[in-house]
Design a protein around this motif. Structure first.
Motif, short mmCIF file in Angstrom:
data_model
loop_
_atom_site.label_atom_id
_atom_site.label_comp_id
_atom_site.label_asym_id
_atom_site.label_seq_id
_atom_site.Cartn_x
_atom_site.Cartn_y
_atom_site.Cartn_z
N ASP A 76 0.56 60.81 62.08
CA ASP A 76 0.28 60.03 63.28
C ASP A 76 -0.47 58.74 62.98
O ASP A 76 -0.35 57.76 63.72
CB ASP A 76 -0.52 60.88 64.28
N SER A 77 -1.27 58.73 61.92
CA SER A 77 -2.06 57.54 61.58
C SER A 77 -1.19 56.41 61.02
O SER A 77 -1.57 55.23 61.14
CB SER A 77 -3.14 57.90 60.55
N MET A 260 5.64 58.96 54.75
CA MET A 260 5.34 57.84 55.63
C MET A 260 3.90 57.35 55.42
O MET A 260 3.63 56.15 55.42
CB MET A 260 5.55 58.23 57.09
N PHE A 261 2.98 58.28 55.20
CA PHE A 261 1.61 57.88 54.90
C PHE A 261 1.53 57.20 53.54
O PHE A 261 0.75 56.26 53.35
CB PHE A 261 0.68 59.10 54.94
N ALA A 262 2.33 57.67 52.58
CA ALA A 262 2.36 57.03 51.26
C ALA A 262 2.85 55.59 51.38
O ALA A 262 2.34 54.68 50.70
CB ALA A 262 3.27 57.83 50.33
N GLY A 319 5.77 48.85 62.17
CA GLY A 319 5.05 49.96 62.79
C GLY A 319 5.79 50.53 63.98
O GLY A 319 5.82 51.75 64.20
N GLY A 320 6.44 49.67 64.76
CA GLY A 320 7.22 50.14 65.89
C GLY A 320 8.41 50.98 65.46
O GLY A 320 8.73 51.99 66.09
N MET A 321 9.06 50.57 64.38
CA MET A 321 10.20 51.35 63.89
C MET A 321 9.75 52.69 63.30
O MET A 321 10.44 53.71 63.45
CB MET A 321 10.98 50.53 62.85
N LEU A 322 8.59 52.71 62.65
CA LEU A 322 8.06 53.98 62.16
C LEU A 322 7.71 54.91 63.33
O LEU A 322 7.92 56.12 63.25
CB LEU A 322 6.82 53.74 61.30
N ALA A 323 7.18 54.33 64.41
CA ALA A 323 6.88 55.14 65.59
C ALA A 323 8.15 55.70 66.21
O ALA A 323 8.18 56.85 66.66
CB ALA A 323 6.12 54.29 66.62
N ILE A 371 -9.91 56.48 64.40
CA ILE A 371 -9.39 56.57 65.76
C ILE A 371 -8.51 57.80 65.94
O ILE A 371 -8.60 58.53 66.94
CB ILE A 371 -8.60 55.28 66.09
N GLN A 372 -7.64 58.06 64.96
CA GLN A 372 -6.75 59.21 65.07
C GLN A 372 -7.51 60.52 64.97
O GLN A 372 -7.13 61.51 65.58
CB GLN A 372 -5.67 59.13 63.99
N SER A 373 -8.61 60.52 64.22
CA SER A 373 -9.43 61.73 64.13
C SER A 373 -10.05 62.04 65.49
O SER A 373 -10.12 63.22 65.90
CB SER A 373 -10.53 61.54 63.08
#
Length: 416
Positions: A76-77, A260-262, A319-323, A371-373
């Motif tokens: 999610d981050s 994705m995080f990598a 970022g939008g495409m990853l979302a 923020i995600q935490s």
């Protein structure tokens, strides 16, 4: 006369002891504390804050620190974190982009239209959306450079215009479902790194710290300057490596480290290198610190602003495409809500100064994890989302206060 000589010798002996002390691990820690006292806090406040947040949520709900939950947190981050990376660039030059949420939503919609509706290959659809994002940033740069339109106004107008484009291309249906089982959707929802690769990549930062520290120390000694001891460099490299390896091992007890995080971390590392090791990065810092001084030093100020606007919009599009890959859909709601606020807040909470000229690519990484935490922990506690907004707002206010106080401390230390 002899007393004066004795006193001078004592001072020299003390100075020699201090120099020897600074050559060891204790010297490295002492130098770090000196930087903190002078206002150069770096990532210290956000790291302390993150430890406190994790401690509180882990106490209230032990599931928070489970490997399964942390893997989901990293997934999610990554999406908003990539957008926040572009915000860091804008803040570095002392400007802001309010349209990042709309650009991310429009890019996800454009990806869906080109890929699903028109049958474009996924790589071409991604490149097309990135190109459009860069074009939007270029338009902002021209409005800023040629007409003197403040970035706040230019990007606010862009927020509305790009949102309208998003609604237009989606049409009456309002959403496009991305094919389940496709590589892009799997990348956003399922794919994690094989354990040997994850452990190998976790060792790279420590090795890089050791090699870079050794080369820097060698150059400084060759020039007759003081340098960090190899013992201190080795100590911090070992600490970082052990921490990352243990973290990877813990995540591997569940699904592992998300690809994705990598990708997000790779972008952060690459942008950090560009900001700290290239002429472009040094120019970004100079322009943000003092635009007129940078212009007189021969820096093409307009080109620097253009690069910041273009890169910010392209990161927002990515970022939008990853979302979209994470949700397996592109809809009218993409990029709306708190995407804008979270991306900007992540950059600031992570340590990027609102005053320009100071910041790091790692701000996006640290800030979005904070923020995600908060969002993740409150969800596990089944608490209202209203608390998430209030807590995030409070953390953001504290981050700005810390930045202001640190800036004041640096000014006072400089005068001294």
């Amino acid at each position: 006369m002899s007393n004066n000589v004795d006193k001078q010798q004592q001072l020299l002996d003390r100075a020699d002891i201090r120099v020897k002390h600074e050559d060891g691990i204790g010297g490295a820690i002492s130098a770090f504390l000196d930087r903190v006292r002078s206002g150069d806090l770096g990532a210290l406040p956000v790291v302390v804050g993150l430890v406190l947040i994790w401690t509180v949520f882990a106490t209230l709900n032990p599931i928070f620190l489970s490997s399964t939950n942390l893997v989901n947190l990293l997934f999610d981050s990554s999406t908003v974190g990539v957008i926040a990376l572009g915000v860091v660039l804008m803040l570095m030059v002392g400007e802001i982009d309010l349209s990042i949420g709309s650009v991310s939503g429009f890019a996800s919609a454009l990806l869906g239209v080109l890929w699903v509706n028109h049958g474009w290959p996924v790589p071409l659809a991604i490149l097309g959306a990135l190109a459009v994002g860069g074009l939007i940033g270029y338009v902002y740069a021209q409005l800023y450079n040629r007409f003197g339109m403040p970035s706040f106004v230019a990007t606010l107008a862009g927020l509305l215009a790009v949102l309208g484009l998003q609604l237009y291309i989606l049409g009456g249906t309002g959403s496009i479902n991305l094919p389940y089982g496709s590589p892009l959707v799997d990348f956003g929802q399922l794919l994690t790194m094989p354990q040997p690769i994850a452990h190998g990549l976790a060792a790279i930062p420590g090795i890089a710290m050791l090699v870079t520290g050794y080369r820097t120390a060698a150059r400084r000694r060759a020039a007759g300057l003081s340098a960090k001891s190899l013992g201190g460099v080795l100590f911090f490299a070992v600490v970082v490596t052990l921490g990352l390896e243990l973290g990877v091992a813990y995540l591997n007890t569940s699904r592992g480290v998300p690809w994705m995080f990598a990708l997000f971390v790779l972008l952060v590392v690459g942008m950090n290198y560009a900001l700290t090791r290239t002429q472009w990065g040094r120019s970004m810092t100079a322009v943000g610190g003092n635009r007129e001084a940078a212009r007189r030093a021969g820096i093409n100020v307009k080109a620097i602003y253009t690069s910041a606007f273009v890169c910010c919009s392209m990161f927002a599009a990515l970022g939008g495409m990853l979302a979209a890959s994470r949700l397996a859909s592109a809809s009218q709601q993409a990029g709306t809500g708190d995407v804008n606020l979270n991306a900007i807040a992540a950059a600031v909470i992570g340590g990027t100064s609102l005053f320009g000229g100071r910041g790091s690519a790692y701000s996006a990484l640290l800030g979005i994890i904070v923020i995600q935490s908060i969002a993740n922990g409150l969800t596990l506690l089944d608490l209202s989302s209203s608390l998430r907004y209030m807590i995030t707002g409070g953390v953001l206010a504290i981050a700005v206060i810390v930045d202001s106080l640190a800036r004041r401390s640096r000014v006072m230390h400089g005068r001294a």
